[in-house]
Scaffold this motif. Structure first.
Motif, mmCIF file in Angstrom:
data_model
loop_
_atom_site.group_PDB
_atom_site.id
_atom_site.type_symbol
_atom_site.label_atom_id
_atom_site.label_comp_id
_atom_site.label_asym_id
_atom_site.label_seq_id
_atom_site.Cartn_x
_atom_site.Cartn_y
_atom_site.Cartn_z
ATOM 1 N N PRO A 60 0.820 -1.217 0.000
ATOM 2 C CA PRO A 60 0.000 0.000 0.000
ATOM 3 C C PRO A 60 0.850 1.262 0.000
ATOM 4 O O PRO A 60 2.043 1.232 0.309
ATOM 5 C CB PRO A 60 -0.797 -0.136 1.294
ATOM 6 N N ALA A 61 0.215 2.371 -0.332
ATOM 7 C CA ALA A 61 0.879 3.671 -0.326
ATOM 8 C C ALA A 61 1.429 3.983 1.068
ATOM 9 O O ALA A 61 0.859 3.597 2.080
ATOM 10 C CB ALA A 61 -0.115 4.752 -0.747
ATOM 11 N N ARG A 62 2.568 4.642 1.081
ATOM 12 C CA ARG A 62 3.227 5.088 2.314
ATOM 13 C C ARG A 62 3.755 6.499 2.071
ATOM 14 O O ARG A 62 3.740 6.984 0.949
ATOM 15 C CB ARG A 62 4.389 4.166 2.645
ATOM 16 N N LEU A 63 4.277 7.121 3.104
ATOM 17 C CA LEU A 63 4.822 8.469 2.948
ATOM 18 C C LEU A 63 5.903 8.528 1.879
ATOM 19 O O LEU A 63 5.966 9.455 1.083
ATOM 20 C CB LEU A 63 5.382 8.975 4.288
ATOM 21 N N GLU A 64 6.771 7.506 1.841
ATOM 22 C CA GLU A 64 7.883 7.518 0.891
ATOM 23 C C GLU A 64 7.464 7.197 -0.540
ATOM 24 O O GLU A 64 8.224 7.427 -1.475
ATOM 25 C CB GLU A 64 9.016 6.591 1.350
ATOM 26 N N HIS A 65 6.269 6.629 -0.729
ATOM 27 C CA HIS A 65 5.718 6.403 -2.074
ATOM 28 C C HIS A 65 4.201 6.484 -1.977
ATOM 29 O O HIS A 65 3.553 5.572 -1.478
ATOM 30 C CB HIS A 65 6.184 5.065 -2.683
#
Length: 182
Positions: A60-65
């Protein structure tokens, strides 16, 4: 919580064959919720911190991507099985955010996993069960806890903002595919 029918398609049979083959890659994880040395001491007493095995298909999406990332060659096959199940059961879905396989083994602790929510934003969860070795799933709904004892080749759907957790299997291995979507 809603129990869904998983259509017995050729893609589903291929996925099961791959999942239980000797070439399917499983990664060892110390606990389902980060390193045990970072847990609150009270949580260590109340919840099972045993290791498990994971295979990330769609991270899932994260701060870094800020977008989901394909991490496995099985992404296409898993997507077909998920979309077939969503369509067969007339479920609305816009975007799959996460796909992950989890495998847990019996534990002598007789404690549940730590209750958790997979993402902080509104989403739906699907759990596909590939084994029938115990290890019930508990969903903390507003009206009370709902329990589901895994039945092989079934799937459950629930509101992802409900806390949920698993019990470890009685025998054998508990193998599930976790899917989150909006």
């Amino acid at each position: 919580m809603k129990i869904l029918e998983v259509p017995n398609t050729e893609d589903y049979q291929i996925l099961k064959g791959e999942l239980f083959s000797t070439s399917f890659t499983w990664c060892y994880e110390e606990t389902p919720h980060g390193p045990l040395n970072e847990w609150d001491p009270e949580d260590i007493k109340k919840y099972n911190g045993d290791p498990f095995f994971s295979h990330c298909v769609l991270m899932p999406a994260r701060l870094e991507h800020p977008y989901s990332v394909v991490k496995s060659e099985y992404a296409g096959l898993c997507s077909k099985v998920i979309l077939d199940t969503i369509s067969y059961n007339n479920i609305e879905a816009y975007s799959i955010m996460r796909i992950n396989f989890n495998m847990t083994l019996p534990s002598k602790k007789n404690l549940p996993d730590k209750p958790h929510v997979d993402h902080s934003y509104p989403h739906s969860n699907m759990l596909f069960y590939f084994t029938e070795s115990g290890g019930k799933t508990v969903i903390e709904e507003e009206t009370g806890d709902v329990e589901y004892t895994p039945v092989k080749d079934t799937c459950i759907l629930f509101d992802g903002l409900c806390k949920h957790y698993q019990w470890y299997p009685d025998t054998g291995r508990r193998v599930v595919m976790v899917v989150t979507f909006i």
